[in-house]
Write an enzyme that holds these catalytic residues in place. Structure first.
Site, short mmCIF file in Angstrom:
data_model
loop_
_atom_site.label_atom_id
_atom_site.label_comp_id
_atom_site.label_asym_id
_atom_site.label_seq_id
_atom_site.Cartn_x
_atom_site.Cartn_y
_atom_site.Cartn_z
N CYS A 15 0.40 -1.37 0.11
CA CYS A 15 -0.03 -0.43 0.33
C CYS A 15 0.70 1.53 -0.19
CB CYS A 15 -1.16 0.03 0.83
SG CYS A 15 0.12 0.03 2.98
N GLU A 128 0.43 -0.32 15.59
CA GLU A 128 -0.10 0.30 15.01
C GLU A 128 -0.86 1.25 16.15
OE1 GLU A 128 -2.64 0.93 11.98
OE2 GLU A 128 -4.32 1.84 12.69
N SER A 225 1.69 -12.30 8.10
CA SER A 225 1.09 -11.19 7.68
C SER A 225 -0.29 -10.82 8.08
CB SER A 225 1.57 -10.52 6.42
OG SER A 225 0.60 -9.59 6.00
N SER A 226 -0.94 -10.15 9.13
CA SER A 226 -2.28 -9.93 9.42
C SER A 226 -3.29 -10.40 8.06
CB SER A 226 -2.79 -9.44 10.47
OG SER A 226 -2.78 -8.59 10.43
N SER A 275 2.07 -5.76 2.55
CA SER A 275 3.90 -6.58 2.74
C SER A 275 4.93 -7.08 1.91
CB SER A 275 4.02 -6.94 3.84
OG SER A 275 3.59 -7.83 4.18
FE1 F3S Z 1 -3.54 2.30 4.46
FE2 F3S Z 1 -0.77 1.23 4.16
FE3 F3S Z 1 -1.08 3.88 5.48
S1 F3S Z 1 -2.89 -0.08 4.84
S2 F3S Z 1 -2.78 3.63 7.17
S3 F3S Z 1 -1.72 3.20 3.31
S4 F3S Z 1 0.47 1.62 5.77
#
Ligand code: F3S
Length: 658
Positions: A15, A128, A225-226, A275
């Site tokens: 992502c 997080e 990795s969940s 990931s």
């Molecule tokens: Fe979303 Fe990836 Fe950031 S899932 S919160 S863009 S680390």
């Protein structure tokens, strides 16, 4: 000739936030820094190993960093104490915290500074979440699901003026969050902040779409990795042949299930967790293309892959063929050297079923590997877990669409009942199981019930339902139909629900009508309980209706039982009757001729002499003989005279003497 189509999901892989953090590390190396990452930069062994080869160490606390090393904060972010420690130690660092995570940290910090309590919806062990909590001045609570939130708010904020700010971690399930918002709406002092990152939900939605259109689905990503595991679960529920591969090398170990050799058009879908680098996805795609390219016209995919080394992993989803069924288990061929067993408890949760009721020899079944014993060549499998996965998806769909489902009540547990539906044990809380509190939960046992799904927790494989919601809806529909069709004069049978001093309330099937006390009996009664009891079934008719006010008056007395009709058919003026004094007034006495019919003996007609006080001559309960001197049918009044009888008897005696 076979046709193969390989489609890789557009949203597969890194992502934005992960991509940014990984690039940050490579950038630091390129600029000659000795970089260390605070925790693994991503859950992907290929990337972590590549970085390790380039000299990037993984450390757990700032204190572990060497003097000449630069610390990289990963996309999950960290708490304020970590920044403080880095600064106090003078350690250089680069912040790879994803901007979306940063936004939650800032929101939590601001709300906390304003004195609000903070609730983070998510996994308390996730970095997080730990990082977000680490930005709050005051205590931050971490709750997992809407049920926990509901109980927590009820306990701590119901009668409190204290403000609370609720926010989900970026990867929180969107449906669960919507439920949290609904729950929080009941609390004036609760604020919600939608901090879910759409990258995850978009990836999951695309994976689901692709899996439902593919014959084979490959999910690439770390086994720890969940989000990859979650993707695999989603795809497994939608595609019968789904593989979780950590690296392209594992593809050669995959075994195609039986049946694929007969297909001419095979669609292969590929997705990957957040990931997984694009290079690995590309490699997987290339490898699959390579396998396909090397096939000749008569290529048998199954045989080719059977020839390779086959491995089973715990958690793998496999297809198997039932080879035998006995009283306690089913024996399965899963296409490896192992003998597969599915015990009864892994076939079904329904205690009334035997293995033979669930599977037959020759059946092809979807199974999940729960335990492997290579030494003994045994693999234990579960069918009910696959059913539950599929079932959970069906339940989630039913919840979305408000569909009514059917299931069997298999148990009464603390706080409710368990309904087995689509292979899933659905919990129905006691408050949602019956319409009234006094109904016993045990009476539902083994019953087939209709229910609505009110909550699905896919992560925990749980669902919550409501029988009451269906019954309430049915009752409302029946009520609406009743009011549409009911007319004065309609006859109903109904149960007496309650009594008051002025009448009895009768249940006409979800609608209560009232029989006024005067309508309960032709006799004069002081309380409805003299003629009816709660629980009695009465045949009543509609006397009057007020549809707008929802009121209905019922009649119960029948004309054929009208004592006046009976009296007039049996008696006429001039008849002599034996009657009983039932009440005394200043102007005379009332005497009952037949039940429900009283006549008045005026004070002047009580005796053949002058009477000044009725009570000197008559008492309640006295039996007297009187003549009916007048019947007023219109006013329903009867006049009686004892005097007339006495005078007649006196005259008769005189004439006998003469
Ligand atoms: Fe979303 Fe990836 Fe950031 S899932 S919160 S863009 S680390």
């Amino acid at each position: 000739m076979k046709k193969f189509t390989i489609t890789a999901a557009k949203t597969a892989g890194f992502c934005f936030g992960v991509d940014r953090a990984v690039k940050l590390v490579y950038n630091e190396i390129e600029h000659g820094f000795k970089a260390v990452t605070l925790g693994e930069i991503i859950h992907n062994p290929t990337v972590v190993n590549d970085l390790a080869e380039k000299g990037v160490r993984v450390i757990n606390t700032p204190a572990e960093a060497e003097k000449d090393e630069k610390v990289i904060i990963r996309s999950h972010g960290v708490g304020r104490d970590v920044y403080r420690e880095l600064e106090e130690r003078g350690i250089p660092y680069s912040d790879g915290t994803c901007p979306f995570v940063k936004r939650i940290q800032n929101t939590a910090a601001k709300c906390s500074a304003e004195g609000k309590d903070i609730i983070i919806m998510g996994d308390e062990t996730h970095p997080e979440v730990i990082g977000i909590a680490g930005h709050c001045q005051n205590k931050a609570y971490v709750l997992q699901d809407p049920e926990e939130l509901e109980a927590f708010l009820k306990k701590n904020f119901e009668n409190s003026k204290k403000k609370v700010a609720i926010m989900p971690q970026t990867t929180y399930n969107i449906n669960m969050w919507q439920n949290c918002v609904r729950i929080a709406a009941f609390y004036e002092n609760a604020e919600t902040y939608d901090t879910i990152c759409s990258a995850t939900s978009e990836r999951q939605a695309e994976a689901a779409r692709l899996a439902s259109e593919s014959d084979i689905m490959i999910v690439v990503g770390g086994r720890h990795s969940s989000n990859t595991v979650k993707l695999f679960r989603i795809c497994s529920g939608l595609c019968g042949t789904c593989f979780h591969a950590e690296s392209p090398g594992e593809l050669s170990m995959l075994k195609m299930p039986k049946g694929f050799s007969n297909k001419s058009d095979i669609r292969i879908g590929i997705t990957a967790g957040a990931s997984t680098p694009a290079s690995i996805i590309k490699e997987v795609k290339n490898q699959m293309s390579e396998i396909i390219k090397n096939m000749d016209e008569d290529f048998n995919f199954e045989e080719a892959l059977n020839a390779s080394f086959k491995r089973l992993y715990t958690g793998n989803r496999v297809k198997g063929y039932i080879t035998a069924v006995n009283n306690t288990e089913a024996i399965v061929d899963v296409g490896t050297k192992h003998t597969g067993y599915v015990s009864l408890s892994e076939l079904t949760d329904d205690p009334s079923l035997k293995p033979e009721d669930v599977v037959k020899v020759g059946d092809e079944v979807d199974l999940i590997v729960i335990k492997i014993n290579d030494a003994e060549g045994i693999v234990q499998l579960s069918k009910k877990k696959v059913d539950a996965l599929k079932g959970l998806d069906e339940l989630a769909k039913a919840k979305e669409e408000g569909t009514i489902l059917e299931g069997t009540v298999t148990g009464v547990v603390k706080g409710g009942v368990i309904v087995l539906a689509n292979g899933v044990r659905v919990f129905i809380p006691a408050s949602q199981a019956t319409m009234r509190r006094d109904e016993k939960l045990e009476e539902l046992l083994k019953q087939t019930v209709k229910f609505k799904v009110i909550e699905v927790n896919e992560q925990r494989g749980k669902a919550v339902g409501s029988i009451k919601a269906v019954r309430s809806a049915e009752r409302d529909a029946a009520k609406a139909k009743f009011w549409d069709t009911v007319q004065v004069g309609d006859v109903f049978k109904g149960e007496v629900k309650s009594l008051t001093s002025y009448g009895a309330f009768v249940d006409l099937g979800g609608i209560d009508g009232m029989v006024h006390i005067s309508e309960l009996s032709w006799d004069r009664i002081k309380h409805p309980s003299e003629v009816v009891s709660v629980g009695d079934t009465l045949e009543v008719y509609v006397k009057d209706l007020d549809k707008e006010a929802g009121r209905i008056s019922l009649g119960y007395k029948k004309d054929e039982d009208n004592p006046w009709v009976k009296f007039e058919s049996e008696y006429k003026e001039g008849d002599t009757v034996n009657c009983k004094i039932v009440s005394i007034t200043a102007f005379g006495a009332f005497a009952q001729i037949i039940p429900g019919i009283d006549g008045l003996i005026h004070i002047s007609q009580i005796a053949d002499k002058r009477v000044t006080n009725v009570k000197d001559v008559l008492s309640v309960g006295d039996e007297v003989t009187a003549k009916i001197t007048e019947i007023d049918s219109e006013k329903k009044r009867i006049s009686l005279s004892i005097r007339a009888v006495l005078e007649e008897n006196g005259e008769a005696a005189e004439s006998e003497e003469e």
